[in-house]
Design an enzyme around this catalytic site. Structure first.
Site, PDB file in Angstrom:
ATOM      1  N   GLY A   1     -73.540 -24.698  82.569  1.00 54.33           N
ATOM      2  CA  GLY A   1     -73.678 -23.996  81.296  1.00 54.33           C
ATOM      3  C   GLY A   1     -72.689 -24.566  80.289  1.00 54.33           C
ATOM      4  O   GLY A   1     -73.014 -25.425  79.471  1.00 54.33           O
ATOM      5  N   ARG A   2     -71.445 -24.128  80.430  1.00 52.63           N
ATOM      6  CA  ARG A   2     -70.393 -24.490  79.484  1.00 52.63           C
ATOM      7  C   ARG A   2     -70.303 -25.995  79.216  1.00 52.63           C
ATOM      8  O   ARG A   2     -70.155 -26.425  78.080  1.00 52.63           O
ATOM      9  CB  ARG A   2     -69.049 -23.993  80.027  1.00 52.63           C
ATOM     10  CG  ARG A   2     -67.880 -24.199  79.090  1.00 52.63           C
ATOM     11  CD  ARG A   2     -66.524 -23.970  79.795  1.00 52.63           C
ATOM     12  NE  ARG A   2     -66.519 -22.883  80.727  1.00 52.63           N
ATOM     13  CZ  ARG A   2     -66.133 -21.630  80.441  1.00 52.63           C
ATOM     14  NH1 ARG A   2     -65.687 -21.334  79.254  1.00 52.63           N
ATOM     15  NH2 ARG A   2     -66.167 -20.694  81.373  1.00 52.63           N
TER      16      ARG A   2
ATOM     17  N   CYS B   1     -60.730  -3.717  63.917  1.00 52.64           N
ATOM     18  CA  CYS B   1     -59.629  -2.753  64.073  1.00 52.64           C
ATOM     19  C   CYS B   1     -59.166  -2.652  65.520  1.00 52.64           C
ATOM     20  O   CYS B   1     -59.400  -1.640  66.198  1.00 52.64           O
ATOM     21  CB  CYS B   1     -60.066  -1.402  63.555  1.00 52.64           C
ATOM     22  SG  CYS B   1     -60.487  -1.522  61.830  1.00 52.64           S
TER      23      CYS B   1
HETATM   24  N1  LLP Z   1     -74.546 -20.186  87.679  1.00 56.86           N
HETATM   25  C1  LLP Z   1     -74.137 -18.918  87.873  1.00 56.86           C
HETATM   26  C2  LLP Z   1     -74.690 -18.154  89.005  1.00 56.86           C
HETATM   27  C3  LLP Z   1     -73.177 -18.367  87.025  1.00 56.86           C
HETATM   28  O1  LLP Z   1     -72.754 -17.124  87.230  1.00 56.86           O
HETATM   29  C4  LLP Z   1     -72.661 -19.128  85.931  1.00 56.86           C
HETATM   30  C5  LLP Z   1     -71.674 -18.569  85.016  1.00 56.86           C
HETATM   31  C6  LLP Z   1     -73.152 -20.446  85.754  1.00 56.86           C
HETATM   32  C7  LLP Z   1     -74.075 -20.944  86.661  1.00 56.86           C
HETATM   33  C8  LLP Z   1     -72.686 -21.332  84.651  1.00 56.86           C
HETATM   34  O2  LLP Z   1     -71.326 -21.605  84.751  1.00 56.86           O
HETATM   35  P1  LLP Z   1     -70.648 -22.657  83.740  1.00 56.86           P
HETATM   36  O3  LLP Z   1     -71.218 -24.005  84.060  1.00 56.86           O
HETATM   37  O4  LLP Z   1     -70.985 -22.226  82.359  1.00 56.86           O
HETATM   38  O5  LLP Z   1     -69.213 -22.537  84.031  1.00 56.86           O
HETATM   39  N2  LLP Z   1     -67.871 -15.828  79.806  1.00 56.86           N
HETATM   40  C9  LLP Z   1     -66.986 -16.662  80.576  1.00 56.86           C
HETATM   41  C10 LLP Z   1     -67.734 -17.487  81.574  1.00 56.86           C
HETATM   42  C11 LLP Z   1     -68.581 -16.668  82.525  1.00 56.86           C
HETATM   43  C12 LLP Z   1     -69.376 -17.502  83.482  1.00 56.86           C
HETATM   44  C13 LLP Z   1     -70.359 -16.670  84.216  1.00 56.86           C
HETATM   45  N3  LLP Z   1     -71.201 -17.388  85.124  1.00 56.86           N
HETATM   46  C14 LLP Z   1     -66.154 -17.528  79.636  1.00 56.86           C
HETATM   47  O6  LLP Z   1     -66.325 -17.411  78.430  1.00 56.86           O
HETATM   48  O7  LLP Z   1     -65.310 -18.293  80.064  1.00 56.86           O
END
Ligand code: LLP
Length: 409
Positions: free
Chosen positions: A267-268, A335
């Site tokens: 994702g990220r 706020c």
């Molecule tokens: N697969 C599963 C099952 C997940 O739970 C997640 C992310 C991903 C893939 C993707 O992970 P990435 O490649 O994006 O790291 N809101 C938080 C991040 C939460 C991630 C949740 N799960 C932040 O802003 O750092």
């Protein structure tokens, strides 16, 4: 500039706060994974929770991605973006029966199941529909991803996945369910991971399990290693996606699993550094203890600092060369004392200047809220010298649309 487009121009044209994304940056990030996995049977399922704006989904789907979803809402978005349901996988600990039916009707590629109870409900729902649900069991490999505790998911104390020691029995059970068809195994150990060690450890543990499961006569067609690769927010130096996969594939080959289909759920790392949030400086508020720079973006637009004390670089769009800089806490109008975007930043700015909050492509807009009845920001996607508004700024009328006032008193 983002590609060939001036950010200052976009801020004036569309107002602030404004998210601006570079399409080329996303495609470059994707290309690193595609290079890393070239020549292998694989599916890159973009974890759309990172940023689920339609035009971004379309960008990645058209470039060959499948999608990783976690809700019926994301499934609808995925379909609206033209994704092939067979290339969509459904993750998450709390799928409802309605979501299961919706996904089965569409012919989803795989359910990543997170508990025995969920497995049984899915079996029942699929049998009712006269179908067999394709399933993978999410394993909690109990490895430390060495990241922020709120975004670490592969440790025993987390709510995610099925404990390593219960996995084989769970597969035996799944194989006996008439409504299920075992297709894979998956894990996801956390997010913003900056080392390859945790991935290698998780891979070893998963491959041990695959051997155990197949010894029971249950075939595993694909292995899904999840997402989690970090990006550079503050000098972080995660491995490049192609280098990481070079290492992981070597291990896979060494253990004799080189022919297996590989799924991943990044994702990220596909979108995070492709986006910035532009904001205008509203007021300078110097004080005895702290100097506050009050900007028009807030925790409802950029929730990561409030939630995880996350760091995002903040840079002025037009640096005032030579002007003395002051140390500011950059804060929003909401706020709450938790409404901060950056602390102790040396900046030389005046009211009316624009700032860019960097690394804002992932988990910002998708986690934005309407707190304080603030409309969610607008979004622009840049490609070369073309800038396209991909989401209009939300108005108060948009927010009030679903509300039902009481009858006149
Ligand atoms: N697969 C599963 C099952 C997940 O739970 C997640 C992310 C991903 C893939 C993707 O992970 P990435 O490649 O994006 O790291 N809101 C938080 C991040 C939460 C991630 C949740 N799960 C932040 O802003 O750092």
């Amino acid at each position: 500039m983002v590609e060939g487009v001036s950010l200052e121009r976009l801020a004036r044209e569309h107002g602030t706060p404004l998210f601006v994304y570079s399409q080329a940056a996303m495609l470059t990030a994707l290309a690193a994974y595609q290079r890393g996995l070239a020549g292998r049977r694989h599916l890159i399922c973009y974890a759309m929770k990172a940023n689920s704006s339609l035009a971004i989904l379309q960008t990645l789907v058209r470039a060959g991605c499948g999608l990783d979803i976690v809700s019926g809402g994301e499934l609808e978005r995925a379909m609206a973006a033209g994704a092939d349901p067979a290339r969509v996988i459904f993750s998450g600990v709390g799928k409802t029966r309605a979501e299961m039916r919706q996904a089965l009707r569409l012919g989803i590629g795989c359910f990543n199941v997170e508990s025995r109870a969920e497995l049984d409900v899915l079996d029942e729902v699929a049998r009712d529909m006269g179908l067999r649900a394709p399933v993978s069991v999410r394993v909690n490999p109990n490895v430390d991803a060495k990241t922020h505790p709120y975004i670490s998911t592969g440790l025993k104390g987390n709510k995610f996945g099925i404990a390593h020691e219960d996995v084989i029995a769970t597969y035996r059970h799944a194989a006996d369910c008439a409504g299920l068809r075992v297709v894979g195994i998956d894990c996801h150990i956390g997010s913003q991971i900056t080392q390859s060690g945790p991935y290698l450890d998780a891979m070893d543990r998963i491959l041990d399990l695959v051997q155990g499961i197949e010894a029971e006569g249950i075939a595993i067609e694909h292995i899904d290693f999840g997402g989690g690769l970090g990006i550079d927010y503050q000098g972080d130096a995660p491995p490049a996606a192609d280098a990481l996969w070079g290492q992981l594939l070597q291990r896979l080959d060494a253990r004799g699993f080189g022919e297996r289909a590989i799924y991943i759920e990044p994702g990220r790392s596909l979108v995070g550094n492709a986006g910035a949030c532009l904001t205008e400086v509203l007021y300078l508020k110097p004080g005895e203890h702290k100097n506050f720079l009050i900007v028009d973006a807030a925790m409802n637009d950029l929730p990561r600092p409030a939630l995880y004390e996350a760091f995002h670089r903040i840079v002025p769009l037009a640096p005032r060369d030579g002007a003395p800089s002051t140390t500011w806490d950059v804060v929003g109008p909401v706020c709450e004392s938790g409404d901060w975007i950056g602390r102790d930043r040396a900046l030389s700015v005046r009211a009316g200047d624009f700032l860019a909050v960097l690394s804002a492509g992932a988990y910002c807009m998708s986690m934005a809220s309407n707190y304080n009845t603030r409309g969610r920001a607008a979004e622009v996607l840049v490609s070369g010298d073309q800038a396209t508004l991909i989401r209009s700024r939300e108005t108060a009328a948009d927010q009030l649309r679903l509300e039902r006032p009481l009858p006149p008193a």
